[in-house]
Design a protein around this motif. Structure first.
Motif, PDB file in Angstrom:
ATOM      1  N   SER A   1       0.709  -1.241  -0.174  1.00 10.70           N
ATOM      2  CA  SER A   1      -0.008  -0.081   0.163  1.00 10.70           C
ATOM      3  C   SER A   1       0.731   1.308  -0.086  1.00 10.70           C
ATOM      4  CB  SER A   1      -0.805   0.108   1.307  1.00 10.70           C
ATOM      5  OG  SER A   1      -1.841   1.074   1.259  1.00 10.70           O
ATOM      6  N   ASP A   2       1.975   1.327   0.909  1.00  8.85           N
ATOM      7  CA  ASP A   2       2.835   2.404   0.736  1.00  8.85           C
ATOM      8  C   ASP A   2       3.380   2.699  -0.646  1.00  8.85           C
ATOM      9  OD1 ASP A   2       2.511   3.224   3.623  1.00  8.85           O
ATOM     10  OD2 ASP A   2       3.845   1.643   3.994  1.00  8.85           O
ATOM     11  N   GLU A   3       3.775   1.915  -1.035  1.00  8.42           N
ATOM     12  CA  GLU A   3       4.254   2.170  -2.759  1.00  8.42           C
ATOM     13  C   GLU A   3       3.107   2.419  -3.742  1.00  8.42           C
ATOM     14  OE1 GLU A   3       6.779   0.019  -0.029  1.00  8.42           O
ATOM     15  OE2 GLU A   3       4.953  -0.668  -0.555  1.00  8.42           O
ATOM     16  N   LEU A   4       1.990   2.181  -3.689  1.00  8.32           N
ATOM     17  CA  LEU A   4       0.875   2.359  -4.437  1.00  8.32           C
ATOM     18  C   LEU A   4       0.488   3.894  -4.136  1.00  8.32           C
ATOM     19  CD1 LEU A   4      -1.615  -0.496  -4.060  1.00  8.32           C
ATOM     20  CD2 LEU A   4      -0.221  -0.004  -5.848  1.00  8.32           C
ATOM     21  N   TRP A   5       0.760   4.303  -2.918  1.00  6.58           N
ATOM     22  CA  TRP A   5       0.381   5.880  -2.692  1.00  6.58           C
ATOM     23  C   TRP A   5       1.506   6.735  -2.677  1.00  6.58           C
ATOM     24  CZ3 TRP A   5      -4.176   4.726  -4.317  1.00  6.58           C
ATOM     25  CH2 TRP A   5      -4.647   3.562  -3.848  1.00  6.58           C
ATOM     26  N   ALA A   6       2.756   6.098  -2.767  1.00  7.40           N
ATOM     27  CA  ALA A   6       4.211   6.931  -2.206  1.00  7.40           C
ATOM     28  C   ALA A   6       3.979   7.650  -0.899  1.00  7.40           C
ATOM     29  CB  ALA A   6       4.420   7.985  -3.396  1.00  7.40           C
ATOM     30  N   SER A   7       3.760   7.050  -0.068  1.00  8.25           N
ATOM     31  CA  SER A   7       3.502   7.779   1.333  1.00  8.25           C
ATOM     32  C   SER A   7       4.420   7.629   2.175  1.00  8.25           C
ATOM     33  CB  SER A   7       2.265   6.767   1.977  1.00  8.25           C
ATOM     34  OG  SER A   7       2.545   5.467   2.174  1.00  8.25           O
ATOM     35  N   TYR A   8       5.713   7.104   1.724  1.00  8.26           N
ATOM     36  CA  TYR A   8       6.987   7.414   2.466  1.00  8.26           C
ATOM     37  C   TYR A   8       7.360   8.873   2.381  1.00  8.26           C
ATOM     38  CZ  TYR A   8       7.589   2.291   1.910  1.00  8.26           C
ATOM     39  OH  TYR A   8       7.072   1.137   1.835  1.00  8.26           O
ATOM     40  N   GLY A   9       8.022   9.484   3.405  1.00  8.72           N
ATOM     41  CA  GLY A   9       8.307  10.747   3.537  1.00  8.72           C
ATOM     42  C   GLY A   9       9.310  11.063   2.607  1.00  8.72           C
ATOM     43  N   PHE A  10      10.382   9.985   2.286  1.00  7.36           N
ATOM     44  CA  PHE A  10      11.400  10.287   1.078  1.00  7.36           C
ATOM     45  C   PHE A  10      11.055  10.276  -0.523  1.00  7.36           C
ATOM     46  CE2 PHE A  10      11.335   5.679   1.749  1.00  7.36           C
ATOM     47  CZ  PHE A  10      11.125   5.171   0.329  1.00  7.36           C
ATOM     48  N   ALA A  11       9.499   9.902  -0.372  1.00  3.46           N
ATOM     49  CA  ALA A  11       8.936   9.953  -1.878  1.00  3.46           C
ATOM     50  C   ALA A  11       9.058  11.256  -2.612  1.00  3.46           C
ATOM     51  CB  ALA A  11       7.738   9.341  -1.833  1.00  3.46           C
ATOM     52  N   TYR A  12       8.907  12.539  -1.531  1.00  7.54           N
ATOM     53  CA  TYR A  12       8.647  13.836  -2.284  1.00  7.54           C
ATOM     54  C   TYR A  12       9.609  14.222  -3.471  1.00  7.54           C
ATOM     55  CZ  TYR A  12       8.249  18.939  -2.573  1.00  7.54           C
ATOM     56  OH  TYR A  12       7.867  19.951  -3.391  1.00  7.54           O
ATOM     57  N   ARG A  13      10.683  13.685  -3.111  1.00  7.53           N
ATOM     58  CA  ARG A  13      11.857  14.190  -4.181  1.00  7.53           C
ATOM     59  C   ARG A  13      11.825  13.276  -5.278  1.00  7.53           C
ATOM     60  NH1 ARG A  13      18.382  14.805  -3.307  1.00  7.53           N
ATOM     61  NH2 ARG A  13      19.077  15.303  -5.508  1.00  7.53           N
ATOM     62  N   GLY A  14      11.520  12.094  -5.015  1.00  5.75           N
ATOM     63  CA  GLY A  14      11.373  11.149  -6.316  1.00  5.75           C
ATOM     64  C   GLY A  14      10.142  11.401  -7.193  1.00  5.75           C
ATOM     65  N   ILE A  15       9.140  11.738  -6.747  1.00 10.02           N
ATOM     66  CA  ILE A  15       7.964  12.159  -7.353  1.00 10.02           C
ATOM     67  C   ILE A  15       8.199  13.463  -8.277  1.00 10.02           C
ATOM     68  CG2 ILE A  15       5.643  13.085  -7.119  1.00 10.02           C
ATOM     69  CD1 ILE A  15       5.283  11.312  -4.620  1.00 10.02           C
TER      70      ILE A  15
ATOM     71  N   GLU B   1      10.989  14.482  -9.276  1.00  6.68           N
ATOM     72  CA  GLU B   1      11.987  14.241 -10.532  1.00  6.68           C
ATOM     73  C   GLU B   1      11.693  13.388 -11.526  1.00  6.68           C
ATOM     74  OE1 GLU B   1      15.254  12.858  -7.998  1.00  6.68           O
ATOM     75  OE2 GLU B   1      16.152  14.795  -7.621  1.00  6.68           O
ATOM     76  N   ALA B   2      10.973  12.238 -11.106  1.00  8.63           N
ATOM     77  CA  ALA B   2      10.384  11.222 -12.179  1.00  8.63           C
ATOM     78  C   ALA B   2       8.957  11.551 -12.426  1.00  8.63           C
ATOM     79  CB  ALA B   2      10.755   9.886 -11.231  1.00  8.63           C
ATOM     80  N   GLY B   3       8.174  12.011 -11.657  1.00 10.27           N
ATOM     81  CA  GLY B   3       6.796  12.241 -12.088  1.00 10.27           C
ATOM     82  C   GLY B   3       5.942  11.470 -11.215  1.00 10.27           C
ATOM     83  N   TRP B   4       4.774  11.588 -11.116  1.00 13.08           N
ATOM     84  CA  TRP B   4       3.888  10.834  -9.912  1.00 13.08           C
ATOM     85  C   TRP B   4       3.670   9.344 -10.538  1.00 13.08           C
ATOM     86  CZ3 TRP B   4       1.534  10.441  -5.449  1.00 13.08           C
ATOM     87  CH2 TRP B   4       0.700   9.925  -5.428  1.00 13.08           C
ATOM     88  N   TYR B   5       3.240   9.206 -11.802  1.00 12.52           N
ATOM     89  CA  TYR B   5       2.947   8.037 -12.205  1.00 12.52           C
ATOM     90  C   TYR B   5       4.149   7.108 -12.275  1.00 12.52           C
ATOM     91  CZ  TYR B   5      -1.629  10.256 -13.263  1.00 12.52           C
ATOM     92  OH  TYR B   5      -2.834  10.887 -13.126  1.00 12.52           O
ATOM     93  N   PRO B   6       5.269   7.428 -13.109  1.00  9.99           N
ATOM     94  CA  PRO B   6       6.497   6.687 -13.185  1.00  9.99           C
ATOM     95  C   PRO B   6       6.908   6.371 -11.949  1.00  9.99           C
ATOM     96  CG  PRO B   6       6.392   8.305 -14.833  1.00  9.99           C
ATOM     97  CD  PRO B   6       5.354   8.726 -13.783  1.00  9.99           C
ATOM     98  N   TYR B   7       7.100   7.300 -10.883  1.00 15.65           N
ATOM     99  CA  TYR B   7       7.785   7.046  -9.614  1.00 15.65           C
ATOM    100  C   TYR B   7       7.028   5.893  -9.083  1.00 15.65           C
ATOM    101  CZ  TYR B   7       9.403   7.450  -4.956  1.00 15.65           C
ATOM    102  OH  TYR B   7      10.339   7.292  -3.765  1.00 15.65           O
ATOM    103  N   ARG B   8       5.732   5.945  -8.773  1.00 13.91           N
ATOM    104  CA  ARG B   8       5.195   4.760  -8.030  1.00 13.91           C
ATOM    105  C   ARG B   8       5.074   3.584  -8.871  1.00 13.91           C
ATOM    106  NH1 ARG B   8      -0.746   5.859  -7.507  1.00 13.91           N
ATOM    107  NH2 ARG B   8      -0.443   6.899  -9.530  1.00 13.91           N
ATOM    108  N   ARG B   9       5.118   3.615 -10.129  1.00 10.48           N
ATOM    109  CA  ARG B   9       5.305   2.243 -10.636  1.00 10.48           C
ATOM    110  C   ARG B   9       6.622   1.666 -10.454  1.00 10.48           C
ATOM    111  NH1 ARG B   9       6.570   3.692 -16.596  1.00 10.48           N
ATOM    112  NH2 ARG B   9       8.574   4.082 -15.364  1.00 10.48           N
ATOM    113  N   ASP B  10       7.666   2.457 -10.450  1.00 12.54           N
ATOM    114  CA  ASP B  10       8.992   2.028 -10.150  1.00 12.54           C
ATOM    115  C   ASP B  10       9.227   1.492  -8.670  1.00 12.54           C
ATOM    116  OD1 ASP B  10       9.678   2.456 -12.809  1.00 12.54           O
ATOM    117  OD2 ASP B  10      10.470   4.053 -12.511  1.00 12.54           O
ATOM    118  N   LEU B  11       8.664   2.248  -7.732  1.00 15.20           N
ATOM    119  CA  LEU B  11       8.441   2.074  -6.358  1.00 15.20           C
ATOM    120  C   LEU B  11       8.282   0.610  -6.150  1.00 15.20           C
ATOM    121  CD1 LEU B  11       9.505   3.402  -3.737  1.00 15.20           C
ATOM    122  CD2 LEU B  11       7.091   4.125  -3.619  1.00 15.20           C
ATOM    123  N   ILE B  12       7.024   0.294  -6.662  1.00 17.84           N
ATOM    124  CA  ILE B  12       6.199  -0.976  -6.587  1.00 17.84           C
ATOM    125  C   ILE B  12       7.345  -2.074  -7.254  1.00 17.84           C
ATOM    126  CG2 ILE B  12       4.638  -2.659  -7.712  1.00 17.84           C
ATOM    127  CD1 ILE B  12       3.508  -1.394  -5.462  1.00 17.84           C
ATOM    128  N   ALA B  13       7.926  -1.827  -8.424  1.00 22.01           N
ATOM    129  CA  ALA B  13       8.849  -2.804  -9.018  1.00 22.01           C
ATOM    130  C   ALA B  13       9.957  -3.016  -8.314  1.00 22.01           C
ATOM    131  CB  ALA B  13       9.191  -2.282 -10.446  1.00 22.01           C
TER     132      ALA B  13
END
Length: 469
Positions: free
Chosen positions: A336-350, A352-364
């Motif tokens: 679940s945390d990966e689907l919603w990118a709910s980690y605090g560190f996700a802000y920068r990744g989102i 830089e990579a974009g909302w949709y690609p970042y979560r896809r890659d986080l799950i993978a």
């Protein structure tokens, strides 16, 4: 869920099978045929009688299978469309997978499987070829040792039992791929790649309703079991939502939570959720870990990651308690945390990579992180962990949601707003409003581990090298 070990040649796999006994205490066997060796240890979840023991033969195919299939009726229908006279001899999913591989072949079978699995099989029509496949999200680990002969196993412990060091010699079968190993050569095939297709204009209200329906269906598909089941209840919204759906099938469900600090917020929220949903909460005491305890956790999950080791430690106690109480299946909110990118560190990744690609890659990325840790930690006591948030339809839906639909703002309490909206009529308001807290932090492990290990990152790396190379 089970343990598998295979060799691309004839080899004595008995030591490896013994090393995987914790993954399959109900049966074990090794066969040599068609130029390969297949070993298996069984944890019986579906059709627990001996007729579903493995290695399992169906026509030309001999299969060792580690996992669960959640859409067996559909796959059966596909087999019967090619073989109308098919006579099913078991009620388990092992026969279904083996029959599909024998009748349809891997190219047609694997894209149709909705499940969590690692598969290894051989086929009389292709003697000497060892084939392996891993589920689309990598929920179940599947390691390949590129030595001679090549080996495939559920855990690195199997390689170690055969005198193999790991290190760079070991690679993982990626999620959504199947491999062929023959004569030292490796051929890779892709049957699934995770994608994120935006659904612009999806409102919070509509998305929440769709999410509630998708998670309910995900749980419905995953309740199949011929043994008792339980669930984790950590005090967060992810496990709470899953338990809210499970009680439709299992009123009075037994849930488990780890307790290090009896005054922790996690425990308070777990108790509130259990009372609201009418489930039993078993509070499992977890002692402050020593360096040796953390080495034990690392040895179980076979990763030197600081976060993974520290999350795994209380999970070992939970798994042991579940097994002692007679449970063989549990449910967790991982993914679940990966689907919603709910980690605090996700802000920068989102950003830089974009909302949709970042979560896809986080799950993978969790195919080599969170998901194997869940599997190995609970299977250390012979308990299968199921992850409803990784249901294919739910993942597709979640990854399509716009950022503004998922979140109120990039704040700890707003990162799962759509999930909170989906369950606002079922869960306590205090749980719906909770900020994301790392499991180990919620338990209060961080200061204890800092005291036990002045440099945990260096310690874990050194211990992993000592244990596995």
């Amino acid at each position: 869920m089970c343990g598998i070990i295979a060799a691309a040649g004839h080899l004595d796999l008995a030591p490896a099978v013994e090393a995987l006994a914790h993954r399959g205490p109900d049966a074990a066997a090794v066969v040599q045929e068609y130029g390969v060796t297949l070993g298996h240890t069984r944890l019986a979840i579906q059709d627990p009688g001996s007729r579903s023991d493995q290695p399992y033969r169906d026509g030309p195919v001999t299969l060792v299978y580690n996992g669960e299939l959640f859409n067996a009726p559909r796959v059966c229908a596909l087999v019967e469309s090619m073989d109308p006279r098919r006579n099913w001899t078991t009620t388990g999913d092992t026969e279904v997978v083996a029959a599909a591989l024998a009748t349809l072949g891997p190219e047609a079978t694997l894209p149709e499987l909705d499940g969590m699995y690692g598969l290894v099989w051989t086929d009389a029509r292709r003697p000497g070829v060892l084939m392996a496949a891993r589920d689309r999200h990598g929920e179940v680990p599947l390691h390949v040792h590129r030595g001679a002969p090549a080996l495939i196993a559920s855990e690195l412990k199997a390689f170690r039992a055969l005198g193999r060091r790991c290190g760079k010699a070991v690679v993982d079968v990626p999620p959504g791929e199947w491999w062929e190993l023959y004569g030292g050569a490796l051929t890779r095939h892709v049957f699934h790649r995770l994608t994120a297709t935006p659904a612009p204009g999806l409102t919070r209200e509509t998305a929440a309703a769709q999410l509630r329906h998708a998670l309910a269906r995900a749980v419905d598909r995953r309740v199949i079991a011929d043994v008792p089941v339980c669930a984790l209840l950590s005090g967060g919204i992810d496990s709470a939502a899953i338990v809210a759906e499970l009680v439709r099938h299992h009123p009075g469900l037994t849930t488990y939570t780890a307790v290090l600090d009896p005054k922790s917020a996690d425990l308070r929220h777990a108790r509130e959720t259990a009372e609201a949903l009418g489930v039993t909460l078993v509070e499992v005491p977890v002692a402050p870990p020593t360096a040796d305890d953390l080495t034990r956790a690392l040895e179980v999950i076979e990763q030197p990651s600081k976060a993974q080791v520290e999350i795994a430690w209380p999970c070992l106690a939970l798994a042991s308690a579940m097994r002692a109480d007679g449970y063989r299946v549990t449910y967790t909110g991982e993914g679940s945390d990966e689907l919603w990118a709910s980690y605090g560190f996700a802000y920068r990744g989102i950003r830089e990579a974009g909302w949709y690609p970042y979560r896809r890659d986080l799950i993978a990325a969790q195919a080599v992180r969170n998901f194997p840790r869940v599997n190995k930690a609970f299977m250390s006591a012979g308990v299968e962990g199921r992850l409803p948030f990784l249901d294919p339809d739910l993942v597709t839906l979640a990854l399509s949601m716009p950022e503004a639909t998922v979140r109120d703002a990039d704040t700890p309490t707003g990162r799962k707003a759509v999930l909170s909206a989906a369950y606002r009529d079922r869960l306590p308001a205090s749980v719906l409003r909770r900020a994301k807290v790392a499991f180990q932090d919620g338990l209060g492990l961080k200061p204890i581990i800092t005291s036990a290990l002045p440099n945990p990152v260096r310690y874990y790396r050194a211990e992993h090298f000592r244990l596995y190379g």
